[in-house]
Scaffold this motif. Sequence first.
Motif, short mmCIF file in Angstrom:
data_model
loop_
_atom_site.label_atom_id
_atom_site.label_comp_id
_atom_site.label_asym_id
_atom_site.label_seq_id
_atom_site.Cartn_x
_atom_site.Cartn_y
_atom_site.Cartn_z
N GLY A 1 0.83 -1.38 -0.17
CA GLY A 1 -0.01 -0.13 0.09
C GLY A 1 0.96 1.42 0.08
O GLY A 1 0.47 2.07 -0.93
N MET A 2 1.89 1.17 0.94
CA MET A 2 2.80 2.44 0.80
C MET A 2 3.48 2.76 -0.31
O MET A 2 3.61 3.76 -0.88
CB MET A 2 3.65 2.28 2.17
N ALA A 3 4.17 1.65 -0.94
CA ALA A 3 4.70 1.70 -2.38
C ALA A 3 3.89 2.12 -3.13
O ALA A 3 4.33 3.23 -4.06
CB ALA A 3 5.29 0.48 -2.54
N SER A 4 2.63 1.79 -3.41
CA SER A 4 1.75 2.37 -4.26
C SER A 4 1.55 3.66 -4.26
O SER A 4 1.26 4.57 -4.97
CB SER A 4 0.43 1.34 -4.17
N GLU A 5 1.37 4.10 -3.12
CA GLU A 5 0.96 5.58 -2.85
C GLU A 5 2.18 6.63 -3.02
O GLU A 5 2.27 7.41 -4.11
CB GLU A 5 0.79 5.94 -1.29
N THR A 6 3.38 6.02 -2.76
CA THR A 6 4.45 7.05 -3.14
C THR A 6 4.97 6.77 -4.58
O THR A 6 5.45 7.69 -5.06
CB THR A 6 5.83 6.55 -2.27
N ASN A 7 4.90 5.54 -5.20
CA ASN A 7 4.93 5.52 -6.69
C ASN A 7 4.10 6.41 -7.19
O ASN A 7 4.64 7.10 -8.29
CB ASN A 7 4.52 4.15 -7.19
N ARG A 8 3.19 6.60 -7.02
CA ARG A 8 2.03 7.55 -7.90
C ARG A 8 2.31 9.24 -7.27
O ARG A 8 2.28 10.01 -8.21
CB ARG A 8 0.68 7.33 -7.48
N LEU A 9 2.79 9.47 -6.14
CA LEU A 9 3.08 10.71 -5.76
C LEU A 9 4.45 11.15 -6.81
O LEU A 9 4.64 12.12 -7.09
CB LEU A 9 3.41 10.80 -4.37
N ILE B 1 10.30 -5.90 -1.80
CA ILE B 1 9.03 -6.00 -2.01
C ILE B 1 8.53 -4.60 -2.55
O ILE B 1 7.88 -4.25 -3.57
CB ILE B 1 8.10 -6.23 -0.80
N TYR B 2 9.15 -3.43 -2.17
CA TYR B 2 8.80 -2.09 -2.44
C TYR B 2 9.41 -1.96 -4.11
O TYR B 2 8.87 -1.48 -4.97
CB TYR B 2 9.78 -1.19 -1.63
N ILE B 3 10.41 -2.42 -4.30
CA ILE B 3 11.05 -2.59 -5.66
C ILE B 3 10.01 -3.37 -6.55
O ILE B 3 9.84 -2.83 -7.73
CB ILE B 3 12.39 -3.31 -5.76
N ALA B 4 9.49 -4.39 -6.01
CA ALA B 4 8.55 -5.26 -6.95
C ALA B 4 7.45 -4.40 -7.38
O ALA B 4 6.90 -4.39 -8.42
CB ALA B 4 8.13 -6.39 -6.05
N VAL B 5 6.81 -3.65 -6.22
CA VAL B 5 5.71 -3.03 -6.66
C VAL B 5 6.01 -1.83 -7.73
O VAL B 5 5.09 -1.45 -8.53
CB VAL B 5 5.14 -2.34 -5.16
N SER B 6 7.11 -1.25 -7.46
CA SER B 6 7.71 -0.09 -8.10
C SER B 6 7.85 -0.30 -9.61
O SER B 6 7.58 0.41 -10.58
CB SER B 6 8.82 0.58 -7.70
N VAL B 7 8.27 -1.62 -9.73
CA VAL B 7 8.55 -2.08 -11.17
C VAL B 7 7.22 -2.37 -11.88
O VAL B 7 7.05 -1.97 -12.87
CB VAL B 7 9.43 -3.54 -11.07
N ALA B 8 6.23 -2.94 -11.15
CA ALA B 8 5.14 -3.38 -11.59
C ALA B 8 4.33 -1.99 -12.16
O ALA B 8 3.41 -1.79 -13.03
CB ALA B 8 4.28 -4.31 -10.75
N HIS B 9 4.46 -0.97 -11.31
CA HIS B 9 3.88 0.40 -11.34
C HIS B 9 4.55 1.32 -12.34
O HIS B 9 4.32 2.35 -12.70
CB HIS B 9 3.54 1.08 -10.22
#
Lengths: 132, 132, 132, 132, 132, 132
Positions: free
Chosen positions: A109-117, B70-78
């Motif tokens: 959830g946190m990664a998703s939020e900061t990814n988009r920010l 896990i953060y990297i994984a999310v960031s790659v997919a986004h």
Amino acid sequence: MATVRLLSDDELSPESQEVFADIRLTRGSDFVNNFWRALAHDPVTLKRTWEGIKAVMGPGALDPKVKEMIYIAVSVAHGCPYCIHSHTAGARGKGMTDAEYAELIAVIGMASETNRLVTALGVPIDEAFDVQ
Amino acid sequence: MATVRLLSDDELSPESQEVFADIRLTRGSDFVNNFWRALAHDPVTLKRTWEGIKAVMGPGALDPKVKEMIYIAVSVAHGCPYCIHSHTAGARGKGMTDAEYAELIAVIGMASETNRLVTALGVPIDEAFDVQ
Amino acid sequence: MATVRLLSDDELSPESQEVFADIRLTRGSDFVNNFWRALAHDPVTLKRTWEGIKAVMGPGALDPKVKEMIYIAVSVAHGCPYCIHSHTAGARGKGMTDAEYAELIAVIGMASETNRLVTALGVPIDEAFDVQ
Amino acid sequence: MATVRLLSDDELSPESQEVFADIRLTRGSDFVNNFWRALAHDPVTLKRTWEGIKAVMGPGALDPKVKEMIYIAVSVAHGCPYCIHSHTAGARGKGMTDAEYAELIAVIGMASETNRLVTALGVPIDEAFDVQ
Amino acid sequence: MATVRLLSDDELSPESQEVFADIRLTRGSDFVNNFWRALAHDPVTLKRTWEGIKAVMGPGALDPKVKEMIYIAVSVAHGCPYCIHSHTAGARGKGMTDAEYAELIAVIGMASETNRLVTALGVPIDEAFDVQ
Amino acid sequence: MATVRLLSDDELSPESQEVFADIRLTRGSDFVNNFWRALAHDPVTLKRTWEGIKAVMGPGALDPKVKEMIYIAVSVAHGCPYCIHSHTAGARGKGMTDAEYAELIAVIGMASETNRLVTALGVPIDEAFDVQ
């Protein structure tokens, strides 16, 4: 709903039968989940995909449980409910605790939020993060 | 390129200064990366985001290094290059080895492939994967 | 970087020239941004896209500024830096204040986080949210 | 389908009960939707998420109805059916008219199309759109 | 589940009736699928979308069957089960064989994997691939 | 920018050298693009990925040019500029004409628009599109 029929064991081609046998042997279980039954229409992709999964998801530098958690993270970000369900079951089967699951969810959830920010703000990459 | 100016230390509001001070204290480093400098235009979101990161990414049931992966994984997919660069640096800083990184990459790639195969085939979720 | 050359005004086909003239007239500005210069290789898609934009983004039930903010939100979630930059400029040009922009960013971040939490948890849709 | 059980009111921990009470108070309704019932397994993330939603989605520079529409836009681009259903209901509850909804949908569709056209063509960002 | 009611033929506005008539005529079939019945609440977007589909998906430089396969590829990557189901049916209706479908699926899977590997590694674009 | 160094030919491990030799042989060209130079840090994933690409992208039921166009479509929807650039060059190298490229782009754009319209409206899948 599905775009292809799921194949039962007695509808498999000999090549797909062989892959199913290896799935059962590797996992030590008779259960073969729907993904493989959908993919079994094409024995070539079935075999390549299973060989890939076996090579990548087995023990190595990372704990198989951690690999399942990374798999979940990717599947969530890609929006694949089937994958999320199957790998959440897989992670639990490999020992993921409720506390670990809660943290996994929180990180996603946190990664998703900061990814988009970051994306919204067009933040340029700091030189410190570049390897070249 | 950016959609907002990156703020230097002497352009910060008092509220943003306070957050920057806590970032520096928590990380034990004077370096504050561009993400926070872009977010600092809005001290409320800056503070909420930093508090979230601090709560979620610290030690817990999961190793902080695993959380970074896990953060990297999310960031790659986004598809967030900034996030990938910063958290890859973060994971390395927390001890991720080359072998672990190679496996992380391989799992991300494999998950991406099967995510889309499953989605293309419209595979229905096996009852065995449902918790209710 | 680009996969097609950007066309300058004197390289346009007559059909593309006509679209560019309407862009200039509608916007009351001589500036035609790179998107249209890349699309101009195909006058049919150029014209259809411009007609769509003109119909959708003009005044209606929603304030054009709000439409630009919705455009930004979609562009962020799709990871399109060009679109984010051009529509952030567009929203500012239509009067988006710093306070509105800060709230837009905060909503995008929050939605991204809960979108992925919901997806990770496989939350079933409440009957109350269904219209049929 | 779900990856966690939805908690009923009498299964909540005291910390989760407190958050549920605040949700009911803030919304002036006894109804607590499934998202919070899934998240309630982890009172920490439940509380942080609810506090975030409350801070971000309340009145401010932007009309709460507009915020719900931005939420829908992000949720559509992320492919989260639950989120789309709940925030479409939310936007309607806050006064979104059929005409506004129709324009929202049209903007989302148009943005999606041009996002991918821009990405396919690799359009470089115009200098005019850069703030630095 | 849906966020709008699907309109039956006798609920259509005159403008939507006209579009439905053209869908039936163009396709040579009385069947009008749910997408159009959901979109029919807004005759303007209904008409614009149908005109776009008719212009883009008809015969041209590319075989209509190939266009349907490209449509499937995009729909898979965007995670739209409805679109995947309808365009897989469409591609089959236009002659896509089982062997072609198997290869389509394999290409989608492979592209998804390498897309994410490239993104994870932050690979810079080779000069050889740039057109300018 | 990159998260790993690109390896030059004289930095390759013997296993990676072997894969590079096969890439050169298969393509009949000395040029090895950056993707493989980034992936070469991990000879196992390098080899598995290359073997996959070779199996999937070669001649079969579908024209290799069509496969490249499907690859582009997926890469656009995933937002991978590197992949878009390399496979657009690849498709052109395999004979994609300007007219075919224009139609590819138009289909990608149209699919993206309707994907999101369908998702926003929560359209239920017609029974006619189900295979089971």
